[in-house]
Structures are given as C-alpha cells and as structure tokens.
Scaffold this active site. Structure first.
Site, PDB file in Angstrom:
ATOM      1  N   CYS A   1       0.454   6.593 -19.157  1.00  0.00           N
ATOM      2  CA  CYS A   1       0.573   8.013 -18.776  1.00  0.00           C
ATOM      3  C   CYS A   1       1.738   8.108 -17.790  1.00  0.00           C
ATOM      4  CB  CYS A   1      -0.708   8.502 -18.113  1.00  0.00           C
ATOM      5  SG  CYS A   1      -2.177   8.270 -19.113  1.00  0.00           S
ATOM      6  N   ALA A   2       2.932   7.891 -18.294  1.00  0.00           N
ATOM      7  CA  ALA A   2       4.077   7.663 -17.406  1.00  0.00           C
ATOM      8  C   ALA A   2       4.591   8.920 -16.731  1.00  0.00           C
ATOM      9  CB  ALA A   2       5.205   6.999 -18.192  1.00  0.00           C
TER      10      ALA A   2
ATOM     11  N   GLY B   1       7.607   9.326 -14.410  1.00  0.00           N
ATOM     12  CA  GLY B   1       7.942   7.931 -14.157  1.00  0.00           C
ATOM     13  C   GLY B   1       7.917   7.439 -12.723  1.00  0.00           C
ATOM     14  N   GLY B   2       7.207   8.136 -11.844  1.00  0.00           N
ATOM     15  CA  GLY B   2       7.131   7.666 -10.452  1.00  0.00           C
ATOM     16  C   GLY B   2       6.787   6.176 -10.387  1.00  0.00           C
ATOM     17  N   LYS B   3       5.743   5.801 -11.110  1.00  0.00           N
ATOM     18  CA  LYS B   3       5.319   4.398 -11.048  1.00  0.00           C
ATOM     19  C   LYS B   3       6.123   3.532 -12.006  1.00  0.00           C
ATOM     20  CE  LYS B   3       1.046   6.186  -9.487  1.00  0.00           C
ATOM     21  NZ  LYS B   3       1.353   7.603  -9.853  1.00  0.00           N
TER      22      LYS B   3
ATOM     23  N   ASP C   1       3.767   9.095 -22.844  1.00  0.00           N
ATOM     24  CA  ASP C   1       3.164  10.320 -22.314  1.00  0.00           C
ATOM     25  C   ASP C   1       3.102  11.322 -23.451  1.00  0.00           C
ATOM     26  OD1 ASP C   1       2.709  11.307 -19.143  1.00  0.00           O
ATOM     27  OD2 ASP C   1       2.781  12.927 -20.612  1.00  0.00           O
TER      28      ASP C   1
ATOM     29  N   ASP D   1      -2.414   5.648 -15.524  1.00  0.00           N
ATOM     30  CA  ASP D   1      -2.379   6.557 -14.375  1.00  0.00           C
ATOM     31  C   ASP D   1      -2.895   7.885 -14.918  1.00  0.00           C
ATOM     32  OD1 ASP D   1      -1.881   7.622 -11.909  1.00  0.00           O
ATOM     33  OD2 ASP D   1       0.276   7.868 -12.219  1.00  0.00           O
TER      34      ASP D   1
ATOM     35  N   CYS E   1      -5.058  10.023  -8.847  1.00  0.00           N
ATOM     36  CA  CYS E   1      -4.755  10.542  -7.508  1.00  0.00           C
ATOM     37  C   CYS E   1      -5.865  11.516  -7.141  1.00  0.00           C
ATOM     38  CB  CYS E   1      -3.364  11.168  -7.420  1.00  0.00           C
ATOM     39  SG  CYS E   1      -3.047  12.442  -8.623  1.00  0.00           S
TER      40      CYS E   1
END
Ligand SMILES: C[S@@+](CC[C@H](N)C(=O)[O-])C[C@H]1O[C@@H](n2cnc3c(N)ncnc32)[C@H](O)[C@@H]1O
Length: 420
Positions: free
Chosen positions: A233-234, A237-239, A257, A304, A357
C-alpha cells in the site's frame, strides 16, 4: 483578524464544518479560487479555520449547526483556539453574530468544558465510546490533549546523499532549533515547522518530509541490498523511499497501490531521491491477478494498511469527524483482506510488516491476532528486539506503538511477522 479575513474564514468554514471533504482540500481549493488574498490573509484564514476544527466540540456545545453559523464559529475559534482577546475582535461583530456576551460566555464555560470528556478531549462521542472499551478516562484525556498540540516538522536524511549528523550540522547554521530525532537514526526535527519545499537540500533529494514514527516503521522492514521487497500500500511512497535508501538503491521494490494519483506523486519523489530500484504498479485491488507472479518470492512485504488515520489527528484534526463506526467497520474488513492477500507474497523465512497510523486496537493488535489465528505459518517477531539490534533505544514491547503523548510522533502501530 480583519473583517475581510473573517468573512473569508466564515465562507470556508461553512464548507469545512460539514466534514464532507478533507479540510485541507477544501481550504486549498478555496484559497486557489481566491487568488487575490495575500500571504497574511491566507495565514489568518487557515489558522482560524483549523482552530475551529480543533475546538469543534466546544463550538458545537455553544452554537447550533456551526457550519450554518460559520461566522460565529470563526469568532469562537479566535477566542478558544487563537488566544485572541475579546476586545480585539469586538468591532468585527455584526448584528447576526449577536452581542459580545456570546464570546465572553465561551470563556466563562472553561471549567464546564474541562469537566466533560467530549469537550476536554475534543473527541466525538462515537470515538470516546470505542476508546472506553480499551482505555481509562485519564488515558483518553491524555490522548485527546496530545493531539491538539501542533506537530513538529520531521524530515529523513536520504543516506544515499549523506549522513544525518553532517546534514544536521549544515541545517543548524540556518535553523538553529533543528535537532536529531530522538529515535529514528536518520531523522531531523524542526520544532518551528519552516517551509522546506524550496530548500536546496529538499530539491536535491537529501531530505524528505517524513514523521519520525513513519521512519521507524520503515526501519522495521529492515530491507537489505539486493532483496526483493513489496510495499503493498505504497501511496505516495513515504515509506517506499525510506526502504529504497535502506537498500542502498540495490535490489527491487514493488510499490503497489490502487490509487493511480498517489503513485503518480511517488515518481517525482523517487527521481529527487536518486532511487531507481522502485517499481510503482497500480493494482485493481488486493486480489489483482498480476500480484500472483510474486507468490512466495518476496524477502519483505510491508502492508501499510488503509486505516482510520486516528494517529494523525495533530495534522488532520477533521479525520475524527469524517470517520464513524460504519467507516471503521468497513476498514477493518479491508485491512484483514489486504493483510491476508499480501502475506501470500512472503517467502519462507521472509518478513511481513503490518502497520497503520491508527491508535485503535481494533485496527492493530486485534487484526494481528485474527491474522495469526488463520495463518499458523507466520509467527511474531519482537519489535523492541529488532530496534535494539539497530541500536534504536525504544522499547514499546512486542509491537511498535508510537503515541503522540509519549513520543511526540504521530500515532503508529506495527507488527512484524516471519513466515516459517
Ligand atoms: C496509509 S496509506 C499508505 C501511505 C504510504 N505507505 C506512505 O508511507 O506514504 C494506505 C494506502 O493504501 C491504499 N490502498 C487501499 N486499498 C488498497 C488495496 N486493496 N491494495 C493496495 N493498496 C490499497 C490507499 O490508496 C492508500 O494509498
């Protein structure tokens, strides 16, 4: 605040306080459509609108249908959320707003507001009901208070471009308040939130905006050079970017995604970061047949998961009004389904990281328990031990559980599982 600014704030609040759309989107659309507004006007409007969201429980206790009485809501936000003296705004009041007694009565109700969990925490009733099944009133209060504080700005140093200490020293000449993040090894924190998006170190990909909690989560993926990794679940692309740097740009990351637009936002960020090992791919859903080619092949898979976002209320205070027991129930189904589908890609001995989160156990520990009940070929790996092994001095137990009150990060959860 002047009369024009107040009128604009009321106009934007009339839309925001319906909570039909994300507040930041409504606000930026409004400001885009009102190009003549100057910098100071924009600042006043944005700060007051967000103060109204942050103090909405109190405003709603004092005004019926605040989105209909949006001028009154804006005035109340100035008093409750921006420490404006009533005498400073008295002259702005018109017939419709009523007398200044309305504003002084808000101040007089301070003790009453502090005495009720709703108004003291600024959390809606449905959320307090859910939290009460897990936490004491004191814990709910601490959480509610912590997320009314503004978030600092955290960035991650791209280790392909330099080491944290050197970049920090360079930034401190310009931003003396910048500090190293306490836990994440590549993080830098700016308490004053300067605008960095035109800074040379941002433009050349040396720094990327990322909350410390999110950085830690990427650390738990623990990807190594040359490995094959799936970020299921990009999003933008933070991670993914943090994992790409972890792998020193070697190996392959599939960034999946369902949202084309978010993946499109990842592309310029990859370029800026100098990462060529990321392969964004839009999938139709977690059962997309194209995913099957990777079955049992990935060294690491990160889920994520789409979540309520209730860990990010400092930045997105309207989220709690945009979620409900119904949206939560749908998310829970979706999370378990993605968790299950993504786990198929992990090879024997490989690692699966499930993250959100959110601070709700329903989206976190309870999802992991459900997954483990149905997947005896996976076992839990202790997050605290993984962090110690990376010289990160943070022990939140078996799971990574970052919370704003304790860690001054967004609320994040992660569980690490290994396929036997
Ligand atoms: C929490 S966000 C991801 C944030 C991102 N990993 C980051 O660090 O910036 C969750 C993402 O899951 C995506 N998503 C929702 N349903 C999905 C599905 N069935 N399969 C893959 N991704 C999905 C959403 O579009 C959203 O971008």
């Amino acid at each position: 605040m002047n009369q024009t600014q107040l009128n604009h704030t009321a106009a934007v609040l009339a839309k925001i306080l319906t909570f039909n759309d994300p507040a930041n989107v409504v606000l930026s659309n409004y400001l885009r459509n009102n190009r003549k507004l100057g910098r100071a006007d924009r600042h006043e409007i944005a700060e007051t609108a967000f103060a109204a969201i942050r103090h909405y429980q109190k405003i709603a206790a004092a005004i019926r249908r605040p989105h209909v009485q949006a001028r009154k809501a804006a005035l109340a936000a100035l008093v409750l959320g921006r420490s404006v003296n009533i005498s400073q705004i008295e002259e702005l009041l018109n017939e419709e707003d009523g007398k200044k007694e309305f504003l002084s009565s808000l101040k007089a109700r301070k003790a009453e507001f502090l005495g009720s969990l709703n108004t003291a925490t600024e959390l809606p009733e449905w959320l307090i009901d859910v939290l009460k099944t897990h936490w004491s009133d004191e814990e709910i209060l601490a959480f509610g208070r912590s997320v009314t504080q503004p978030a600092p700005l955290d960035v991650r140093v791209n280790t392909l471009n330099g080491k944290r200490d050197k970049i920090l020293a360079q930034l401190q000449t310009e931003f003396p308040n910048a500090i190293a993040t306490p836990f994440a090894p590549n993080g830098i924190r700016f308490p004053n939130k300067p605008a960095l998006n035109k800074h040379p170190l941002f433009l050349d990909g040396t720094i990327e905006v990322q909350d410390e909690g999110s950085q830690l989560l990427a650390q738990l993926v623990g990807a190594k050079r040359g490995e094959m990794v799936v970020d299921f679940c990009a999003g933008a692309g933070g991670k993914t970017l943090a994992i790409g740097a972890q792998m020193a740009n070697k190996g392959r990351i599939y960034a999946f995604d369902i949202a084309e637009k978010r993946l499109a936002n990842l592309k310029p960020r990859m370029t800026r970061a100098g990462l060529t090992n990321i392969h964004p791919e839009k999938i139709s859903n977690e059962h997309d047949p194209r995913i099957a080619r990777l079955n049992g092949k990935a060294d690491r898979v990160l889920v994520d998961a789409p979540c309520s976002g209730l860990g990010t209320l400092r930045r997105n205070p309207d989220l709690k009004y945009r979620q409900s027991p119904e949206t939560l129930a749908n998310l829970l189904k979706q999370q378990q389904s993605i968790f299950q589908a993504a786990s198929q890609l992990v090879k024997s001995g490989g690692r699966l990281v499930y993250a959100t989160c959110s601070i709700l156990p329903e989206e976190n520990e309870m999802q992991v328990a459900e997954f483990l009940k149905n997947n005896s070929d996976f076992e839990l790996v202790n997050c605290a031990e993984l962090l110690v092994a990376q010289k990160i001095d943070l022990d939140t137990g078996e799971f990574l559980k970052m919370n704003t009150a304790e860690h001054n990060t967004d609320g994040f959860f992660a569980a690490v599982l290994q396929r036997k």
